[in-house]
Design an enzyme around this catalytic site. Structure first.
Site, short mmCIF file in Angstrom:
data_model
loop_
_atom_site.label_atom_id
_atom_site.label_comp_id
_atom_site.label_asym_id
_atom_site.label_seq_id
_atom_site.Cartn_x
_atom_site.Cartn_y
_atom_site.Cartn_z
N ASP A 465 0.81 -1.35 0.13
CA ASP A 465 -0.15 -0.10 -0.73
C ASP A 465 0.50 1.23 0.35
O ASP A 465 0.62 2.01 -0.52
CB ASP A 465 -1.09 -0.01 1.04
CG ASP A 465 -0.15 -0.10 2.82
OD1 ASP A 465 1.06 -0.46 2.76
OD2 ASP A 465 -0.80 0.49 3.94
N ASP A 470 4.64 1.90 8.81
CA ASP A 470 4.74 0.55 10.01
C ASP A 470 3.94 0.11 10.02
O ASP A 470 3.39 -0.21 9.35
CB ASP A 470 4.66 1.17 11.45
CG ASP A 470 4.23 1.96 11.88
OD1 ASP A 470 2.70 2.98 11.22
OD2 ASP A 470 3.22 2.31 13.13
N GLU A 471 3.85 0.30 8.08
CA GLU A 471 2.67 -1.09 7.83
C GLU A 471 3.47 -1.55 6.51
O GLU A 471 3.45 -2.86 6.51
CB GLU A 471 1.18 0.02 7.31
CG GLU A 471 0.11 -0.61 6.33
CD GLU A 471 -1.29 0.04 6.49
OE1 GLU A 471 -1.18 1.45 7.29
OE2 GLU A 471 -1.92 -0.51 6.38
N ASP A 478 -5.72 -1.96 -3.25
CA ASP A 478 -4.83 -1.28 -3.44
C ASP A 478 -4.40 -1.69 -4.67
O ASP A 478 -4.56 -1.44 -5.89
CB ASP A 478 -4.23 -0.87 -2.75
CG ASP A 478 -4.39 -0.24 -1.13
OD1 ASP A 478 -5.39 -0.81 -0.38
OD2 ASP A 478 -3.78 0.99 -0.77
N TRP A 536 -11.92 -5.50 -2.17
CA TRP A 536 -10.26 -5.73 -1.62
C TRP A 536 -10.09 -7.10 -2.35
O TRP A 536 -9.41 -8.14 -2.64
CB TRP A 536 -10.21 -5.51 -0.43
CG TRP A 536 -9.77 -4.26 0.32
CD1 TRP A 536 -8.28 -3.99 0.95
CD2 TRP A 536 -10.12 -2.39 0.38
NE1 TRP A 536 -8.24 -2.94 1.20
CE2 TRP A 536 -8.85 -2.05 0.81
CE3 TRP A 536 -11.34 -2.32 -1.02
CZ2 TRP A 536 -9.21 -0.14 0.38
CZ3 TRP A 536 -11.89 -1.08 -0.11
CH2 TRP A 536 -10.98 -0.53 0.18
N GLU A 749 -2.47 9.03 -0.81
CA GLU A 749 -2.95 8.07 -0.11
C GLU A 749 -4.58 9.41 -0.22
O GLU A 749 -5.15 8.48 -0.05
CB GLU A 749 -2.36 7.73 1.05
CG GLU A 749 -3.70 7.19 1.96
CD GLU A 749 -3.18 6.35 2.90
OE1 GLU A 749 -1.95 7.15 4.05
OE2 GLU A 749 -4.14 4.86 3.31
C1 BGC Z 1 -3.77 0.89 3.37
C2 BGC Z 1 -4.53 1.53 2.54
C3 BGC Z 1 -5.36 0.50 2.49
C4 BGC Z 1 -6.36 0.18 3.94
C5 BGC Z 1 -7.55 -0.66 4.47
C6 BGC Z 1 -4.78 1.15 5.07
O1 BGC Z 1 -3.65 1.13 6.12
O2 BGC Z 1 -2.69 2.08 3.76
O3 BGC Z 1 -4.16 1.64 1.44
O4 BGC Z 1 -6.54 -0.43 1.56
O5 BGC Z 1 -5.61 0.55 4.98
O6 BGC Z 1 -9.05 0.64 3.78
#
Ligand code: BGC
Length: 899
Positions: A465, A470-471, A478, A536, A749
């Site tokens: 994403d 921290d992800e 996405d 998703w 974003e």
């Molecule tokens: C992410 C997104 C993801 C979403 C879920 C976020 O934290 O960065 O891009 O699809 O969470 O809605």
């Protein structure tokens, strides 16, 4: 005209791959010639164990014989089963529609990896270092020595690790891949790499490896998890040496190896690396090193059943960027600006005293006052710390971390820092660039650049994403919305083939698809742990479909079929007898981050989630019915068609008034219902009018993650290019170009990640999320006019259908297809519309010349001749022609085109 030749022979989308485990690989070639109307009519492939046999045509292990077919991509190897590490050479010749045969192509090869698991004689070796502590750990060094006494014919090493590794042989790094073994759902699938090390061996040899925490044991997810896949790192190495005398030998990781910690004190994906050069162990990966103080390794009992050869491209350092500016911020921070938001790290050159410590911090932006800003990285420390050994010039590059950044803050640099001391290293999955899109408008070109950078920055072995906070997770939504744009920009076939395997493996038994892949969320708390979210989870169906459309690859449909079906069945169960997926307890992200959706009272645009869920259920079910037909699952075709019909009926009844108005009166709802074909025939005009009126009312888009990708394509579909171009050209918030007015070099974003006054929204807010970059598909297909024909996918038949508009005076869309280069480039100049198309050999095309009349068209400066006139059709759009391969330049008066 040069003679036609066969080039770019690929096996599993790669040139001469080694260590593959696809038993019947897909082969492909390109017929390279500028000749007009050139088609392949037959091919012959032959395969042998050696180049010599191949070229003499003797002792072949397989010959396809002459096959009457125009197929030149994804041709499946049909010879006998191959054995572990068997290398085979192959070549192809073809016959064309002008009754000629080419000569045999130059030989290509592929080599199998370990197919028979009993050949894995190496053991996983580990240090006595078991932890679930929530912190980064020192990287581990492993080594052994061995001698070779005979002349070597070839040597291959197979290697993997629990954690990420770097392998060394006689002091040299083996290969230039990064973050190997790559990111998969480690408990079910662990990749091993194969490298040819024939040239690296000598008499006295040493193998060394460094293993770091990586995704396996490092910090993962935004809840501060560590050790998600395991508590203990390990290494598995197997080196096969073939001697010229026909004997062979295998050197394996085993209990004789030694291990130690070294200079990498910490190296973590999110947090960065701490490296103490004083602890370097000179010569540790060479023979003769004194490893007396190193400890003996343990043997770790870990499955070898899960070992697989990689299918996707490895991550590599692809590009270097020199900083453009050295800034002292108002707070006095020393900051370098690369001028581009990248993913990777900084290589630093430094001189100083032993024990001097330089800290490098990374940020995407400066705040509104011009100071270094890292709040949006959340808990990711993104900090590299280098301690000098103090012996002249030292070069530092971290090992097992990456950062998403444009700015580098340098703290405590000894001496005076200059621009030359730092280099930005750009890393990403080694996906080959395939697409380019340029126009007469520099801002739109910048948008395209931002989209492509967003892709490079987020294709780090998995589609992430975002690459900085921290992800950095494989969010399915996405990935789904961006997949078609991605497939224009870069060759992503193998990348998605790999990732979709993990998607299927992580899928729940009831068919629900996880929110992120690899799934590091299920089992945790909160909505993100639930999975099965509309738009998703549909990645399970839509991405294989995209790959099929873009590369004509049926196997991906076959391989993912059970996964797709399970997802569609899950939705059917959830929807129940009324075919509406409206269970309020089931979590969906919906039209995530739609304009002001968090403030519905202030004109925020909220599309009801059950409407979206039912629309997507319809869309994926429709695709599944098509896919079932394509791969011959005839028994399923009727079932899913019927299911789709029922969903559509229910959708119409529940969400569309008899007047064509949608109950969620939003741009997203209209874009979705129209583009998924959910509006009943007689109501399309009315719904389209509501849709257009909403855009006119706002004067801007109001869509989020799911609506945005469909927005311009749907406006074009309903004949409202004017509105689509208005949205494209808009420079104020919210729009695609607004971030560019704020200096963005990647896609944000949120529409308002940074406000016009420079304020940055706190919390979840990235400057590098590719989702909204999904407009790229419309730019290529509609503005540029370079399109896939869904009935004849993989660009076997190409649709050229450009749409000038929005004040543009030119657009040039180019795409490197599996057949070769395709080009669709138009320019309006001196009252004329000039249009150039390039159609590769062995493909055909339909070309629309917008607003042309037959007698006004010049082709390469002369009137259309009878062969083309025969195919000519006059449509509302203009003139349509059917063309074979070649380069064509059209021109005609541009008077009737609306600009
Ligand atoms: C992410 C997104 C993801 C979403 C879920 C976020 O934290 O960065 O891009 O699809 O969470 O809605």
């Amino acid at each position: 005209m040069k003679k036609a030749e066969l080039i770019n022979l690929v096996t599993e989308y790669k040139i001469n791959p080694i260590g593959i485990d696809v038993l019947k690989p897909r082969l492909g070639w390109q017929l390279n010639s500028g000749e007009r109307n050139l088609m392949q009519t037959a091919y012959e492939i032959r395969v042998a164990n050696s180049k010599k046999d191949l070229e003499s045509g003797k002792n072949l292990i397989w010959s396809s014989q002459k096959v009457e077919s125009d197929q030149s991509v994804n041709v499946v190897y049909g010879g006998p089963a191959l054995t572990s590490m068997q290398r085979v050479y192959w070549q192809v010749r073809i016959w064309d529609n002008k009754n000629r045969a080419t000569s045999w192509s130059s030989p290509a090869f592929w080599e199998m990896g370990i197919l028979d698991r009993s050949l894995w004689t190496a053991s996983y070796i580990a240090m006595d270092d078991i932890t679930t502590e929530k912190k980064s750990h020192p990287s581990q060094y492993f080594r052994t020595e061995f001698k070779t006494k005979k002349a070597i014919k070839s040597a291959k090493v197979q290697v993997t690790s629990l954690g990420v590794y770097e392998l060394y042989l006689n002091g040299e790094k083996v290969g230039n891949d990064l973050f190997t073994p790559g990111y998969t759902t480690y408990n079910k699938r662990l990749q091993y790499q194969t490298y040819d090390v024939t040239e690296m061996l000598q008499g006295n040899n040493a193998i060394g490896a460094i293993v770091g925490d990586g995704w396996y044991r490092g910090n993962i997810g935004w809840k501060g998890d560590y050790a998600f896949y395991g508590k203990q790192l390990a290494l598995l190495v197997q080196l096969n040496i073939n001697y010229t005398d026909g004997t062979n030998e295998t050197i394996v990781s085993n209990g004789d190896w030694k291990a130690s910690y070294g200079p990498i004190l910490e190296s973590d994906m999110y947090n960065g690396e701490k490296y103490d050069a004083r602890l370097e162990m000179d010569g540790w990966a060479q023979s003769g090193f004194d490893d007396n103080k190193w400890t003996k390794v343990q043997i770790l009992d870990h499955s070898k059943e899960i070992l697989v050869a990689p299918q996707g491209p490895p991550v590599k350092a692809i590009e270097e960027i020199k900083p453009k500016k050295l800034i002292t911020t108002p707070k006095g921070e020393i900051v370098l600006d690369l001028g581009q938001n990248i993913v990777g790290w900084a290589r630093m050159r430094v001189r100083g005293n032993k024990g001097d410590r330089v800290t490098l911090k990374f940020a995407e932006v400066l705040d509104k006052d011009g100071n270094f800003y890292t709040k949006n990285l959340r808990a990711a420390e993104a900090t590299d710390i280098y301690t000098l050994k103090g012996d002249g010039e030292e070069i530092f590059e971290p090992h097992f971390t990456s950062h998403g950044f444009r700015y580098i803050q340098v703290i405590d640099y000894p001496g005076t820092l200059s621009l030359d001391d730092i280099t930005g290293i750009v890393i990403h999955s080694d996906i080959a660039p395939t697409g380019s899109f340029t126009t007469s408008d520099p801002m739109i070109n910048q948008l395209q650049s931002n989209i492509q950078w967003g892709q490079k920055d987020n294709f780090l072995d998995i589609p992430t994403d975002c690459p900085q906070r921290d992800e950095r997770a494989g969010w399915t939504g996405d990935a789904q919305v961006f997949s078609m744009t991605a497939a224009y920009n870069f060759d992503v076939a193998a990348f998605y083939i790999k990732w979709l395997k993990d998607l299927a493996l992580d899928q729940h038994e009831n068919g629900s698809v996880t929110n992120v892949v690899p799934d590091i969320l299920t089992g945790g708390e909160g909505v993100s742990a639930q999975g099965g979210a509309t738009g998703w989870a549909d990645a399970a169906v839509i991405i294989p479909w995209t790959v099929y459309q873009s590369y004509g690859d049926k196997r991906i449909l076959e391989e993912q079929y059970e996964s797709m079906k399970a997802w569609v069945n899950f939705m059917a169960v959830k929807s129940g007898e009324d075919y509406l997926w409206n269970d309020p307890k089931h979590w969906h992200w919906g039209d995530w981050l739609a304009y002001n959706a968090d403030k519905p009272d202030y004109n925020g645009s909220v599309t009801e989630k059950d409407l979206i869920a039912t629309a997507y259920a319809y869309y994926s079910t429709t695709l599944l019915a098509k896919i079932a037909a394509i791969i011959g699952k005839t028994e399923d075709v009727g079932k899913y068609k019927e299911q789709a019909v029922n969903i559509k009926k229910a959708f119409i009844q529940e969400y569309i008034t008899p007047n064509g108005r949608l109950v969620s009166h939003t741009q997203t709802a209209y874009a979705m219902a129209i583009s998924f074909d959910l509006i009943p025939e007689g109501l399309i005009e009315k719904s389209a009018a509501y849709f257009a009126a909403d855009i006119e009312k706002f004067g801007h888009l109001t869509t989020g993650f799911l609506g945005t990708p469909l927005l311009c394509t749907t406006l074009s579909k309903i004949g409202r290019d004017d509105l689509a171009f208005m949205l494209l050209n808009r420079k104020e918030f919210p729009s695609w170009l607004y971030p560019i007015t704020m200096g963005a070099t990647t896609i944000w974003e949120r529409w308002d990640t940074q406000k016009p006054d420079g304020t940055i929204i706190e919390g979840m807010n990235s400057f590098n999320h590719y989702s909204y970059g999904a407009i790229g598909e419309w730019l290529y297909t509609h503005v540029g006019g370079l399109r896939i024909d869904p009935k004849n996918p993989g660009y076997k038949h190409i649709i050229f259908d450009p749409h000038p508009g929005g004040g543009l005076t030119s657009a040039d869309a180019e795409f490197l297809s599996l057949y070769g280069k395709i080009k669709s480039a138009w320019e309006i100049k001196d009252g004329k519309f000039h249009y150039e198309v390039v159609i590769p050999s062995n493909t055909t095309a339909s070309v629309t010349l917008p607003k042309a009349t037959p007698d006004s068209i010049l082709i390469n400066n002369s009137k259309l001749k009878s062969d083309l006139l025969k195919t000519l059709k006059q449509t509302d759009e203009g003139v349509q022609l059917e063309l074979g391969s070649g380069t064509y330049q059209f021109s005609y008066p541009s008077g009737k085109l609306k600009l």
